[in-house]
Each structure stands twice: as structure tokens, then as C-alpha cells.
Motif scaffolding. Sequence first.
Motif, PDB file in Angstrom:
ATOM      1  N   ARG A 248      49.971  43.606  37.128  1.00  0.00           N
ATOM      2  CA  ARG A 248      50.577  43.314  35.441  1.00  0.00           C
ATOM      3  C   ARG A 248      49.358  43.424  34.619  1.00  0.00           C
ATOM      4  O   ARG A 248      48.515  43.113  33.368  1.00  0.00           O
ATOM      5  CB  ARG A 248      52.044  43.073  35.182  1.00  0.00           C
ATOM      6  N   ALA A 249      48.344  42.530  35.691  1.00  0.00           N
ATOM      7  CA  ALA A 249      47.948  41.665  35.079  1.00  0.00           C
ATOM      8  C   ALA A 249      45.900  42.486  34.803  1.00  0.00           C
ATOM      9  O   ALA A 249      46.471  43.223  34.946  1.00  0.00           O
ATOM     10  CB  ALA A 249      47.126  40.467  35.765  1.00  0.00           C
ATOM     11  N   ARG A 250      45.585  41.888  33.533  1.00  0.00           N
ATOM     12  CA  ARG A 250      43.760  42.121  32.603  1.00  0.00           C
ATOM     13  C   ARG A 250      43.813  42.668  34.093  1.00  0.00           C
ATOM     14  O   ARG A 250      43.472  41.532  35.079  1.00  0.00           O
ATOM     15  CB  ARG A 250      43.894  41.654  31.678  1.00  0.00           C
ATOM     16  N   ALA A 251      42.500  43.976  34.196  1.00  0.00           N
ATOM     17  CA  ALA A 251      41.446  43.971  34.979  1.00  0.00           C
ATOM     18  C   ALA A 251      39.951  42.756  35.241  1.00  0.00           C
ATOM     19  O   ALA A 251      39.838  42.184  35.978  1.00  0.00           O
ATOM     20  CB  ALA A 251      40.571  44.913  34.497  1.00  0.00           C
ATOM     21  N   ALA A 252      40.393  41.370  33.308  1.00  0.00           N
ATOM     22  CA  ALA A 252      39.870  40.480  34.083  1.00  0.00           C
ATOM     23  C   ALA A 252      39.865  39.118  34.655  1.00  0.00           C
ATOM     24  O   ALA A 252      39.754  38.283  35.418  1.00  0.00           O
ATOM     25  CB  ALA A 252      39.124  39.830  32.768  1.00  0.00           C
ATOM     26  N   THR A 253      41.600  39.121  34.807  1.00  0.00           N
ATOM     27  CA  THR A 253      42.227  38.111  35.280  1.00  0.00           C
ATOM     28  C   THR A 253      42.249  38.197  36.719  1.00  0.00           C
ATOM     29  O   THR A 253      42.310  37.185  37.587  1.00  0.00           O
ATOM     30  CB  THR A 253      43.915  37.979  34.967  1.00  0.00           C
ATOM     31  N   VAL A 254      42.294  39.457  37.541  1.00  0.00           N
ATOM     32  CA  VAL A 254      42.008  39.791  38.652  1.00  0.00           C
ATOM     33  C   VAL A 254      41.364  39.427  39.241  1.00  0.00           C
ATOM     34  O   VAL A 254      40.647  39.258  40.088  1.00  0.00           O
ATOM     35  CB  VAL A 254      42.311  41.710  39.044  1.00  0.00           C
ATOM     36  N   ARG A 255      39.639  40.060  38.534  1.00  0.00           N
ATOM     37  CA  ARG A 255      38.744  39.999  38.957  1.00  0.00           C
ATOM     38  C   ARG A 255      38.808  37.776  38.818  1.00  0.00           C
ATOM     39  O   ARG A 255      38.023  37.673  40.572  1.00  0.00           O
ATOM     40  CB  ARG A 255      37.385  40.164  38.164  1.00  0.00           C
ATOM     41  N   ARG A 256      38.853  37.517  37.884  1.00  0.00           N
ATOM     42  CA  ARG A 256      38.836  36.116  38.153  1.00  0.00           C
ATOM     43  C   ARG A 256      39.856  35.473  39.331  1.00  0.00           C
ATOM     44  O   ARG A 256      39.127  34.273  39.382  1.00  0.00           O
ATOM     45  CB  ARG A 256      39.603  35.569  36.785  1.00  0.00           C
ATOM     46  N   ASP A 257      40.498  35.392  39.326  1.00  0.00           N
ATOM     47  CA  ASP A 257      41.572  35.015  40.071  1.00  0.00           C
ATOM     48  C   ASP A 257      41.135  35.619  41.995  1.00  0.00           C
ATOM     49  O   ASP A 257      41.532  34.469  42.993  1.00  0.00           O
ATOM     50  CB  ASP A 257      43.310  35.664  40.254  1.00  0.00           C
ATOM     51  N   LEU A 258      41.125  36.706  42.469  1.00  0.00           N
ATOM     52  CA  LEU A 258      41.039  37.206  43.590  1.00  0.00           C
ATOM     53  C   LEU A 258      39.678  37.516  43.873  1.00  0.00           C
ATOM     54  O   LEU A 258      39.509  37.865  44.715  1.00  0.00           O
ATOM     55  CB  LEU A 258      42.449  38.087  43.736  1.00  0.00           C
TER      56      LEU A 258
END
Length: 73
Positions: free
Chosen positions: A19-29
Motif C-alpha cells: 500500500r506504499a506510495r510509488a516514491a516509497t517503493v523506489r526509495r526502499d527497494l
Amino acid sequence: MAHNLVRAAGALAGRRHARARAATVRRDLIAVAGRTARQGRNHITLHLPEAWHREREWINLFEAACGPPAAAA
């Protein structure tokens, strides 16, 4: 299309990133400080950061996309 791919990657990685925002997925993974190393002709190894707090999520995503590694013969 890129947005849908990032959302699918987040869902494959785990519950927190589903459910994370796209920016969070890019930053974390996606933006991982990893290093690639070539061993032999066709064998590439990715060295992830030591004691990385997102390692499990990244491995979940990798195995869902590529499958588990082949057993050594």
C-alpha cells in the motif's frame, strides 16, 4: 505503465510496501546501494548492503520475479 510496475513490485515485496506510495517503493527497494560483481563468464552476483533493514522485502521481490536460485549440482 511504470506506475503499475512499481505498484506490482511493492505488492510482491510484502505487506508494508503493498500500500506504499510509488516514491516509497523506489526509495526502499529500487534505489538500492548494491554492487554487481562478475564471476566467470555468465555469473553475476549482486552484493547488497550489510545488515540492510529491507533485505527480506527485496529478496521476496527478487524471488517472485526470477524464482529461487537453482540448486548447486
